[in-house]
Write an enzyme that holds these catalytic residues in place. Structure first.
Site, PDB file in Angstrom:
ATOM      1  N   HIS A  51       0.852  -1.190   0.000  1.00 30.24           N
ATOM      2  CA  HIS A  51       0.000   0.000   0.000  1.00 30.24           C
ATOM      3  C   HIS A  51       0.894   1.249   0.000  1.00 30.24           C
ATOM      4  O   HIS A  51       1.958   1.254   0.621  1.00 30.24           O
ATOM      5  CB  HIS A  51      -0.917  -0.010   1.229  1.00 30.24           C
ATOM      6  CG  HIS A  51      -1.974   1.048   1.155  1.00 30.24           C
ATOM      7  ND1 HIS A  51      -1.715   2.363   1.472  1.00 30.24           N
ATOM      8  CD2 HIS A  51      -3.264   1.001   0.758  1.00 30.24           C
ATOM      9  CE1 HIS A  51      -2.824   3.073   1.280  1.00 30.24           C
ATOM     10  NE2 HIS A  51      -3.775   2.272   0.849  1.00 30.24           N
ATOM     11  N   GLU A  99       0.777   3.907   1.575  1.00 27.09           N
ATOM     12  CA  GLU A  99       1.119   4.431   2.902  1.00 27.09           C
ATOM     13  C   GLU A  99       2.271   3.650   3.518  1.00 27.09           C
ATOM     14  O   GLU A  99       3.091   4.205   4.248  1.00 27.09           O
ATOM     15  CB  GLU A  99      -0.128   4.408   3.807  1.00 27.09           C
ATOM     16  CG  GLU A  99      -1.098   5.512   3.410  1.00 27.09           C
ATOM     17  CD  GLU A  99      -2.558   5.225   3.712  1.00 27.09           C
ATOM     18  OE1 GLU A  99      -2.845   4.273   4.470  1.00 27.09           O
ATOM     19  OE2 GLU A  99      -3.415   5.941   3.166  1.00 27.09           O
ATOM     20  N   GLU A 121      -4.082   2.292  -7.321  1.00 32.37           N
ATOM     21  CA  GLU A 121      -4.451   3.373  -6.410  1.00 32.37           C
ATOM     22  C   GLU A 121      -3.577   4.601  -6.671  1.00 32.37           C
ATOM     23  O   GLU A 121      -2.470   4.698  -6.135  1.00 32.37           O
ATOM     24  CB  GLU A 121      -4.263   2.920  -4.960  1.00 32.37           C
ATOM     25  CG  GLU A 121      -5.157   1.764  -4.560  1.00 32.37           C
ATOM     26  CD  GLU A 121      -5.470   1.784  -3.073  1.00 32.37           C
ATOM     27  OE1 GLU A 121      -6.663   1.735  -2.749  1.00 32.37           O
ATOM     28  OE2 GLU A 121      -4.554   1.882  -2.267  1.00 32.37           O
ATOM     29  N   GLY A 177      -7.747   9.238   0.007  1.00 30.31           N
ATOM     30  CA  GLY A 177      -8.128  10.036   1.167  1.00 30.31           C
ATOM     31  C   GLY A 177      -8.255  11.524   0.887  1.00 30.31           C
ATOM     32  O   GLY A 177      -8.336  12.334   1.801  1.00 30.31           O
TER      33      GLY A 177
END
Ligand code: PGA
Length: 248
Positions: free
Chosen positions: A94, A96, A164, A170
């Protein structure tokens, strides 16, 4: 026909009691869905959600894992540990984790190999930054991420890919359905080059980045988008159920 997968990514949210309540609320709302429903929850919530989701159509996933089987890696969780308690999916790479925990494409590759070895289904995230997109580098970046992630992996039939774009995570900024489809299509072409047409035709490629109940249908009905990886909107059972039920 490829099946649709709607996966939630809770990130670092929800205490065990909240996780239990969430499954109880979600279960009746999604019981008629034919889509594959996955919730990727914090490690601490895995056991509770697995128990509460037993006998339902909700599958449970983790958000990370280590590539070693066991050993002196304080604070880490192995794929064997996840498998042993009944986890089916695991998010790998991911953005993050790449950004805040310095995960590299090489780490991602090692983790995918290990996940597949124990029978977990990795949800492998790729995507470009805003700067890369503004410089029209998104395809180059994603091609590179894919080649490195799948290095020396012969069989990707149990791998799910999630596109993504980092600038859409977000932020409330969703890629347009056309842009998202263009990149998922591009990913499928890259898979075709490495693994051939049959594998590419069956590959499940999700879109993630500010998917909400009001844009899910348009995104998921695009030709090459096979569902979504949902962050913020997966924290609310009604919103997540509305996304899961986009095609009912
Ligand atoms: P978001 O997150 O839906 O909150 O944009 C998506 C993700 O990070 O997987």
């Amino acid at each position: 026909m490829r099946r649709k997968i709607i996966a939630g990514n809770w990130k670092m949210n929800k205490l065990p009691n909240e996780a239990l309540d969430f499954i109880t609320e979600l279960e009746p709302l999604v019981k008629n869905s034919e889509n594959e429903i996955v919730l990727c929850v914090p490690y601490i919530d895995l056991f509770y959600t697995l128990l509460n989701a037993q006998g339902t159509n909700i599958k449970i996933g983790a958000q990370n894992m280590h590539w070693e089987k066991e050993g002196a890696y304080t604070g880490e969780i192995s794929s064997e540990m996840l498998k042993a308690i009944g986890v089916e999916y695991v998010i790998i790479g991911h953005s993050e984790r790449r950004k805040y925990f310095n995960e590299t494409d090489e780490d991602v590759n090692k983790k995918i190999i290990k996940a597949l070895e124990v029978g977990l289904k990795p949800i492998v995230c790729v995507g470009e930054t805003l700067e890369e997109r503004e410089n029209h580098k998104e395809k180059e970046v994603i091609k590179n991420q894919i080649e490195k992630a799948f290095k020396n992996i012969k069989d990707i039939s149990n791998v799910i890919i999630a596109y993504e774009p980092i600038w859409a995570i977000g932020t409330g900024k969703t890629a347009t359905s056309e842009d998202a489809n263009e990149i998922t299509k591009f990913i499928r072409e890259e898979i075709l080059k490495i693994y051939g047409k049959d594998v590419a035709d069956c590959a499940i490629i999700l879109y993630g980045g500010s998917v909400k109940p009001n844009n899910a249908k348009e995104l998921f009905e695009m030709s090459d988008i096979d569902g979504g990886l949902i962050g913020g909107a997966s924290l609310n059972a009604k919103d997540f159920a509305n996304i899961v039920n986009y095609n009912i």
